[in-house]
Write a protein that holds these residues in place. Sequence first.
Motif, mmCIF file in Angstrom:
data_model
loop_
_atom_site.group_PDB
_atom_site.id
_atom_site.type_symbol
_atom_site.label_atom_id
_atom_site.label_comp_id
_atom_site.label_asym_id
_atom_site.label_seq_id
_atom_site.Cartn_x
_atom_site.Cartn_y
_atom_site.Cartn_z
ATOM 1 N N ASN A 228 0.608 -1.245 -0.234
ATOM 2 C CA ASN A 228 0.245 0.196 0.117
ATOM 3 C C ASN A 228 0.499 1.151 0.199
ATOM 4 O O ASN A 228 -0.270 2.256 -0.116
ATOM 5 C CB ASN A 228 -1.296 -0.185 1.233
ATOM 6 C CG ASN A 228 -2.603 0.125 0.640
ATOM 7 O OD1 ASN A 228 -2.402 -0.186 -0.664
ATOM 8 N ND2 ASN A 228 -3.353 0.728 1.599
ATOM 9 N N GLY A 230 2.160 2.807 -2.669
ATOM 10 C CA GLY A 230 1.860 2.499 -4.164
ATOM 11 C C GLY A 230 3.254 1.893 -4.839
ATOM 12 O O GLY A 230 3.431 2.767 -6.083
ATOM 13 N N LYS A 231 3.907 1.112 -4.847
ATOM 14 C CA LYS A 231 4.529 0.289 -6.115
ATOM 15 C C LYS A 231 4.121 -0.159 -6.976
ATOM 16 O O LYS A 231 4.479 0.455 -8.314
ATOM 17 C CB LYS A 231 5.233 -0.959 -5.249
ATOM 18 C CG LYS A 231 5.992 -1.293 -3.820
ATOM 19 C CD LYS A 231 6.457 -2.267 -3.886
ATOM 20 C CE LYS A 231 5.628 -3.147 -3.156
ATOM 21 N NZ LYS A 231 4.171 -2.335 -1.799
ATOM 22 N N SER A 232 2.532 0.264 -6.814
ATOM 23 C CA SER A 232 2.123 -0.983 -8.299
ATOM 24 C C SER A 232 2.020 0.621 -9.469
ATOM 25 O O SER A 232 1.469 0.625 -10.033
ATOM 26 C CB SER A 232 0.869 -1.228 -8.227
ATOM 27 O OG SER A 232 0.988 -2.450 -8.013
ATOM 28 N N THR A 233 1.251 1.616 -8.537
ATOM 29 C CA THR A 233 1.752 2.919 -9.444
ATOM 30 C C THR A 233 2.246 3.644 -9.467
ATOM 31 O O THR A 233 2.442 4.141 -10.659
ATOM 32 C CB THR A 233 0.491 4.079 -7.902
ATOM 33 O OG1 THR A 233 -0.306 3.481 -6.951
ATOM 34 C CG2 THR A 233 -0.061 5.171 -8.784
ATOM 35 N N ASP A 337 1.691 14.197 -1.949
ATOM 36 C CA ASP A 337 1.037 15.095 -2.395
ATOM 37 C C ASP A 337 0.327 15.111 -0.905
ATOM 38 O O ASP A 337 -0.673 16.230 -0.015
ATOM 39 C CB ASP A 337 -0.117 14.880 -3.286
ATOM 40 C CG ASP A 337 -0.555 13.368 -3.165
ATOM 41 O OD1 ASP A 337 0.118 12.511 -3.044
ATOM 42 O OD2 ASP A 337 -1.900 12.911 -2.774
ATOM 43 N N SER A 358 4.896 12.011 -5.617
ATOM 44 C CA SER A 358 3.774 11.756 -5.794
ATOM 45 C C SER A 358 3.558 10.736 -6.967
ATOM 46 O O SER A 358 3.431 11.202 -8.009
ATOM 47 C CB SER A 358 2.220 12.714 -5.534
ATOM 48 O OG SER A 358 1.227 11.896 -6.175
#
Length: 455
Positions: A228, A230-233, A337, A358
């Motif tokens: 969660n 943000g690795k995939s993002t 952000d 971000s």
Amino acid sequence: MSTICAISTPMAEGGISVIRISGENAVSIAEKVFKPFTCESVGSMAGYTCAYGQIHDGGKTVDDGVLTVFRAPHSYTGEDVCEISCHGGIYVTKRVLRLCLDNGCEPAQAGEFTKRAMLNGKLSLTQAEAVMDTIAAQGEYALASANLTRQGSLFGRIHEVSDKLVKLLGELAAWVDYPEEDLPAVEETALRESLENAVSVTDKLLADCDNGMLIKHGIDTVIAGRPNVGKSTLMNLLLGYDRSIVTEVAGTTRDVIEESAKLGELIFRLSDTAGIRDTDDRVEKIGVEMAEKRLDECMFVIEVFDTSVKPDEDDIALLEKVKSLGKRTLIVLNKSDLESAVEESFFKKYSDDIVYISAKNRDDRAQIQKAAEKIFTPENYDAHSTIFANERQRACLDKANRNLKAALEALGMGETLDAVTVMIDYAANSLLELTGEKATEAVVSEVFSKFCVGK
Ligand code: GDP
């Protein structure tokens, strides 16, 4: 040797196609199928000249085009070469090829033009392989490295070592085989010095080879971090499209997703792994184990953290693990952000390379690129000191290096000069196989089987 021909341009519709003919009858065959309008005859054309004219089948027009003549030995193959440029349609190109075949050419095998260039002393085996790398290059670095190899840089560097070894072997053989002659003894210190020097040069060459592999195949990179953050993002941001599943549920990326992303001139082979954390979920556990294995194997780790929360024990475990593995790393403090809950000084203990981004903001891709370029250029990723080697070349170099080290060790253990000589001999042979100076027919055939027809 027979006169061969092949289509040298891709089999697709285009402006022009080139049919290449090479061999002692190249000019006389071209003469039968090409009637020049701009000079008297094909036979009278000097090397490096071209003529516009009619491509014909017994007088019947097939196409019009340009014929370029190269005279032996001043051609790619070292033989007489004629290149017919015709209109780039698939049918017309095949028709011109058939015309050449009907008039006495043999069809060329894969890589046969380059193989002939090698057999005629125009190229070394490593230069021939670099021709293939030039064709396959996907970026500036890859092209620069392939060009250097093609110009003979790898051959030159290897040749220098093998030359010295061959000379050394000569001295050793003379001394061992003719003890009654009054030949100067091979001094052990001098022998040790020569071997140490050869080991250090081949060590450096091997390290440069590994850099070359990075350029060719991409930098093996793992995106790591607990669930969660943000690795995939981030993976999607680097790829430029949505590849990974992004959800708010921790532990969604369970398998290892692998894709290539190009940032500037650098190619990264990215693995988006399952977050590394303690878990009881059996499936997630397998994902975590795979992630840890990838972490062990990779060249570069992008460690991702969520700046909106304080680092927890999983975060610290990751930082410590990557540090203990001694991997090159970039720390990405994501979700910039949101209000920050972290101190940069805490992360500074683990890496000098830190970026705030971000991952949801497309513009922040540039920051990652800048940071990655700083890590991989110029000193530690310099195309000019890099060898763009392939697996065959690396294996030969590795074998030579191992035998040289074994020879040094044997010398240290007081083994006979005979035994040491055998190992030096193996090392020299591996290097000569690498450059092609002593490659077997099987090795040469294997190399050229990977070429395309027409090259
Ligand atoms: P992973 O489990 O580490 O792969 O994390 P994901 O990429 O699945 O992201 C987890 C959640 O964080 C998702 O809801 C994302 O939309 C969100 N997220 C990712 N990056 C950012 C960011 O930069 N800012 C904010 N506010 N949310 C983000």
